[in-house]
Every structure is written in structure tokens, then in C-alpha cells.
Design a protein around this motif. Structure first.
Motif, PDB file in Angstrom:
ATOM      1  N   VAL A  10      -3.308  -1.460  -4.524  1.00  0.00           N
ATOM      2  CA  VAL A  10      -2.533  -0.994  -5.680  1.00  0.00           C
ATOM      3  C   VAL A  10      -2.534  -1.977  -6.844  1.00  0.00           C
ATOM      4  O   VAL A  10      -1.715  -1.861  -7.756  1.00  0.00           O
ATOM      5  CB  VAL A  10      -1.066  -0.686  -5.281  1.00  0.00           C
ATOM      6  CG1 VAL A  10      -1.012   0.405  -4.222  1.00  0.00           C
ATOM      7  CG2 VAL A  10      -0.356  -1.943  -4.790  1.00  0.00           C
ATOM      8  N   TRP A  24       0.930   3.314  -3.178  1.00  0.00           N
ATOM      9  CA  TRP A  24      -0.131   4.247  -3.557  1.00  0.00           C
ATOM     10  C   TRP A  24       0.323   5.698  -3.353  1.00  0.00           C
ATOM     11  O   TRP A  24      -0.135   6.614  -4.043  1.00  0.00           O
ATOM     12  CB  TRP A  24      -1.397   3.972  -2.738  1.00  0.00           C
ATOM     13  CG  TRP A  24      -2.545   4.823  -3.179  1.00  0.00           C
ATOM     14  CD1 TRP A  24      -2.899   6.044  -2.701  1.00  0.00           C
ATOM     15  CD2 TRP A  24      -3.476   4.531  -4.227  1.00  0.00           C
ATOM     16  NE1 TRP A  24      -3.991   6.530  -3.368  1.00  0.00           N
ATOM     17  CE2 TRP A  24      -4.365   5.619  -4.320  1.00  0.00           C
ATOM     18  CE3 TRP A  24      -3.641   3.448  -5.091  1.00  0.00           C
ATOM     19  CZ2 TRP A  24      -5.408   5.665  -5.241  1.00  0.00           C
ATOM     20  CZ3 TRP A  24      -4.683   3.491  -6.009  1.00  0.00           C
ATOM     21  CH2 TRP A  24      -5.540   4.579  -6.083  1.00  0.00           C
ATOM     22  N   GLU A  78      -2.828  -0.301 -10.180  1.00  0.00           N
ATOM     23  CA  GLU A  78      -1.652   0.548 -10.381  1.00  0.00           C
ATOM     24  C   GLU A  78      -0.476  -0.301 -10.861  1.00  0.00           C
ATOM     25  O   GLU A  78       0.308   0.124 -11.718  1.00  0.00           O
ATOM     26  CB  GLU A  78      -1.296   1.264  -9.082  1.00  0.00           C
ATOM     27  CG  GLU A  78      -2.215   2.397  -8.722  1.00  0.00           C
ATOM     28  CD  GLU A  78      -2.180   3.526  -9.737  1.00  0.00           C
ATOM     29  OE1 GLU A  78      -1.074   3.961 -10.112  1.00  0.00           O
ATOM     30  OE2 GLU A  78      -3.261   3.977 -10.168  1.00  0.00           O
ATOM     31  N   ASN A  82       0.813  -1.216   0.000  1.00  0.00           N
ATOM     32  CA  ASN A  82       0.000   0.000   0.000  1.00  0.00           C
ATOM     33  C   ASN A  82       0.846   1.265   0.000  1.00  0.00           C
ATOM     34  O   ASN A  82       0.378   2.330  -0.425  1.00  0.00           O
ATOM     35  CB  ASN A  82      -0.932  -0.013   1.213  1.00  0.00           C
ATOM     36  CG  ASN A  82      -1.679  -1.327   1.321  1.00  0.00           C
ATOM     37  OD1 ASN A  82      -1.278  -2.192   2.086  1.00  0.00           O
ATOM     38  ND2 ASN A  82      -2.741  -1.496   0.549  1.00  0.00           N
TER      39      ASN A  82
END
Length: 482
Positions: A299, A263, A302, A260
Motif C-alpha cells: 500500500v 488495500w 496508496e 496490507n
């Protein structure tokens, strides 16, 4: 050659070199392997034909981060924050569980996964309190029939929480854990079951906890000499990715769960993302509990956007279900929601379509997981020569009837009730909706007994008192990290 099956007249849903694809075909399984995919394969002697008309055939789901043994604690921890989990579970319950507790949790957890179509698991076994705990869990894993990268943790259980957190058995624990790593590694290069379904990994969360990196380098070098399938570690918030880089430990066999922290690094040329991609490291995203426990924001997409290997996982079975449907949906809908909100805030023109769709989520739950575990040459898609880790869905079920696109159906509408057959390594482990290797009622009875004992021993009142005492002592935790 062993048992053979012909899956007749089904609809295959899988990723291919050209993207997601659905098509009508028969699938021939001989032994552990898919040997033919074509239309109108003729039935032959010694081959069981399974009627797949109005059925979808998909790869099994792949879970890249799961604590399987925690099935024995499920339903107890659903509302906890991550720091609360550390005090109540990691530093209180986990050091006190017995080999019998973790064994039944592991067996039930593997069977739950199979029932839900999860055919491969990266099991971060972090209750490796003694050799007896580890061997009990390994035995249960092999018995279950699941495909598992079993990664016992190199860590010590705490010996005290108050007045300070202490790990007084670290020297002895380090010794036996390294000895066992060598012993397990000596089994055919880390193949822990005769059929190769269970292979050795290593969970290694102690980098960055202080001290010289030399011991970390030695143990990781030992693990890679076996070689273990992957080395995995938790990353929530903080610089642990850089800690691993600075210790010289990164490589394509590293799977970081959660991540995380990434992010908070949105720039296209961000150094931390570049370190992940350039070293071939993978992410195991567990969006359901990450959102609920204050890990940070998931994520997964992403990573997809940046070309970093990524799969999904269920994480703690004490906190949420072990199914992959919820993880796929949550990852996709969270990403869409954040994109929509950013567009609204910027007063931009909405796009014509969503950037990601059900096919992308399905890929994370199948091929993406295989890539993260470096097993994409064996599993994750339906191809001739790959392992027969397959699911058969009833497309006429109450959840799925009327849906034309299997990817939409599986990601947005399906549940474990729609999976009627599960193959792992060419063996049927769920048939007609029921597990085949174990009588679930017997497993459930023992699971309930052990779970009740743990609830009585660690009541909500006792756990809450410890948590509030720690919270008050620390002045309120300032870090969410595991």
C-alpha cells in the motif's frame, strides 16, 4: 570538530521543498553535519577532498521495518508463506536462538545494510528472548556504526507449539522486559550510543491479543515518557489499527509495518485510512516479501496518494535481500501494474504518462522513511544543518554509465556495487567499495559457522514436519496475520 570532508564536483540528487532536484555542487562535511553546499568551495587545511566528478551524491536510504538479526538465517526461508514462517521460524527457531546467534546476525545485518547504502534502520528486534539476547544485539548494533532506531519487542517466546501454543514464561518475561526498557530509557533519554546514532524504540505487537488494555496503556505511556523514538507493530490483515485506536494508543510516533489490510479499504473517506492520517501514524511498506508471503498487496503509493506518512523496508533478511533498490522498484512497478490492469479491465483510455515515477520511489526510500521515523529534521535529504548520512555513486559504472538522471539510475539500474562511499554521521563506513570498521571476511566466517549450526539443528525435514503437523491440526490456517 572532528574529521572534515569536501565532496568536490559531484551531482547532488535529493528531495527539496520544491520536489526532487539534481544539481552540480560541492558538499562540505564537518564533524557529523553538512555545513555548506555550493559550487567551487575551496579546499582548506584539515579537510580531506574527495573527487566526485562523474559521481552522484544522494541521501542514505532509510529502512522503516527490518529484523536485522535474521541475517544469520538468510537463504533458508525465501519460499515460505507467512503462516509457514510463523510455525517454522517464530514458534520453532526463534525461541531457540542463542545470544551468539543473534549477535553475529545483527552485526552482519547492519554491515550488509551499510554496504547497500542503508544508513538508517528501524530495527524490530523480535528475538528478545532474554536480557542476554537483547544486550548482545544492542552491543553489535552500536559497534556497526549504523544509525538505528533499536526497537526491542515486548513479547514472550512460546514455550510449546503442540498440543497447543503456550507462552508459560509471559509473567517473568514481561517483568524483565519492562525493567530493561526503563534501564535503556535512563541512558540520556533513550540515546543508546554516545554519538546518538542508536536510539531506543519499542516494538509492541500484543495489542488485540486479548485481555485488558490497561497494561498496554501503562507500557506505552512508560515508553513515551522516555521518550522512545517510535513505537512499531505489525499490521497485515485484520483490525489491529482499530485495536490500537480503541486502546487509546495511536499517535504520530506509531509506525505500523505492512498495513496490507488498508488495500481492502479503497474508499476515499474510509475510516481506517482516516484514523491513520488524523493520528499522524506512519506505514512501513515491505513490498518484496509482502507479495511473496501472502501478506496482501503493498500500500506504499496508496499512502502517498492519501497523505499518510510512508517509508520502505526489507523486513526479514532470512527471506530477501536487505537492499532498498528492490523495494523501491517493486513498490513502483506493482503500483503501475495494478493501475494498468484496472484501466484495461475498465476499457478506459490509457493515460499519457505513468502516475508515479522514479523520483516518487526514491522519496519513499529516503525522505519518506525519515518522515515515518520523525527524523526528517535530521536526515532524508541533503541540506545544510542535517546529518551527513550520504552515499556516493559511481556514475561511470557498468550499471550506470550513460544515465543522465540520477533518480532513474538509482531506482531502476543501480546495485550496491555502484555505491563506492557511505557516510553515517559524517563517518566513512564504506570507502572505495569496502567496509571500513570491520574486516568482512572475519564477520562472514563467524556468520557461516552460526548459520550452519542452526541449519543442522533445524533441518528442512524437521521444520516441514512441524509445519505439516500444525497445518493438519488447524485444518489449514485461515488467517495470514502475524
Amino acid at each position: 570538530m572532528g574529521t572534515a570532508y569536501l565532496l568536490k564536483d559531484g551531482t547532488v540528487a535529493t528531495w527539496t521543498d520544491n520536489g526532487a532536484k539534481t544539481y552540480k555542487a560541492d558538499v562540505l562535511i564537518e564533524g557529523s553535519t553538512i555545513t555548506e553546499i555550493a559550487e567551487n568551495i575551496s579546499p582548506r587545511p584539515g579537510v580531506e577532498t574527495i573527487d566526485c566528478k562523474n559521481k552522484w551524491i544522494s541521501p542514505g536510504f532509510i529502512d522503516t521495518h527490518r529484523h536485522v538479526w535474521m541475517t544469520v538465517l538468510r537463504g533458508n526461508q525465501d519460499d515460505w508463506l507467512l503462516t509457514e514462517y510463523l510455525v517454522k521460524n517464530s514458534w520453532t527457531i526463534q525461541p531457540a536462538v542463542t545470544p551468539d546467534d543473534v549477535r553475529i546476525g545483527q552485526l552482519a545485518g547492519c554491515l550488509e545494510a551499510l554496504h547497500q547504502g542503508v544508513t538508517t534502520i528501524l530495527d524490530h528486534f523480535h528475538a528478545s528472548n532474554s536480557p542476554e539476547h537483547a544486550e548482545a544485539v544492542l552491543d553489535a548494533t552500536i559497534q556497526s556504526g549504523a544509525r538505528v532506531v533499536w526497537a526491542p519487542a515486548r513479547q514472550s517466546p512460546p514455550t510449546e507449539l503442540f498440543p497447543e501454543l503456550r507462552f508459560d514464561n509471559e509473567v517473568d518475561t514481561l517483568k524483565w522486559q519492562v525493567e530493561k526498557l526503563k534501564e535503556w530509557g535512563a541512558r540520556d533519554g533513550g540515546k543508546l550510543s554516545k554519538d546518538g546514532r542508536v536510539v531506543l524504540g519499542l516494538s509492541y505487537d500484543v495489542v488485540g491479543s486479548g485481555g485488558d488494555n490497561t497494561i498496554h496503556q501503562e507500557i506505552n505511556k512508560l515508553a513515551r515518557s522516555i521518550p522512545v523514538q517510535v513505537i512499531t507493530a505489525h499490521v497485515v490483515k485484520g483490525p489491529r489499527i482499530f485495536d490500537y485506536r480503541d486502546a487509546g494508543l495511536l499517535g504520530p510516533d506509531i509506525v505500523f509495518s505492512h498495513c496490507n489490510e488498508l488495500w481492502d479499504h479503497p474508499e476515499p473517506d474510509d475510516e481506517m485510512w482516516a484514523v491513520m492520517k488524523n493520528n499522524g501514524c506512519a506505514i512501513a511498506s515491505t513490498p518484496v516479501d509482502e507479495l511473496g508471503m501472502a501478506h496482501g498487496l503493498p500500500v506504499a503509493f496508496e499512502a502517498v496518494k492519501r497523505g499518510v506518512k510512508c517509508g520502505l523496508g526489507a523486513d526479514c533478511l532470512s527471506i530477501n535481500s536487505g537492499d532498498m533498490f528492490g523495494q523501491m522498484r517493486t513498490a513502483l512497478q506493482f503500483t503501475r501494474g495494478m493501475s494498468h490492469e484496472n484501466i484495461h479491465k475498465a476499457k478506459q483510455t490509457p493515460p499519457l504518462h505513468n502516475e508515479y515515477n522514479s523520483r516518487d520511489a526514491f522519496r519513499l526510500g529516503t525522505l519518506g522513511g525519515a518522515e515515518a521515523l520523525n527524523l526528517a529534521d535530521q536526515i532524508g535529504t541533503i541540506e545544510v544543518g542535517k546529518k551527513a548520512d550520504l552515499l556516493i555513486f559511481n556514475a561511470l559504472s557498468t550499471n550506470l554509465a550513460g544515465i543522465r538522471d540520477p533518480f532513474n539510475g538509482i531506482v531502476f539500474h543501480a546495485s550496491d556495487a555502484d555505491i563506492i562511499t557511505v557516510f553515517v554521521d559524517g563517518e566513512i563506513l564504506k570507502r572505495d567499495g569496502k567496509l571500513t570498521k570491520f574486516e568482512w571476511a572475519m564477520v562472514a566466517q563467524e556468520l557461516v559457522e552460526r548459520a550452519d549450526i542452526l541449519r543442522e539443528r533445524f533441518s528442512d525435514t524437521v521444520l516441514e514436519e512441524r509445519w505439516q503437523k500444525h497445518y493438519a491440526k488447524s485444518g489449514g490456517p485461515t488467517s495470514w496475520t502475524k
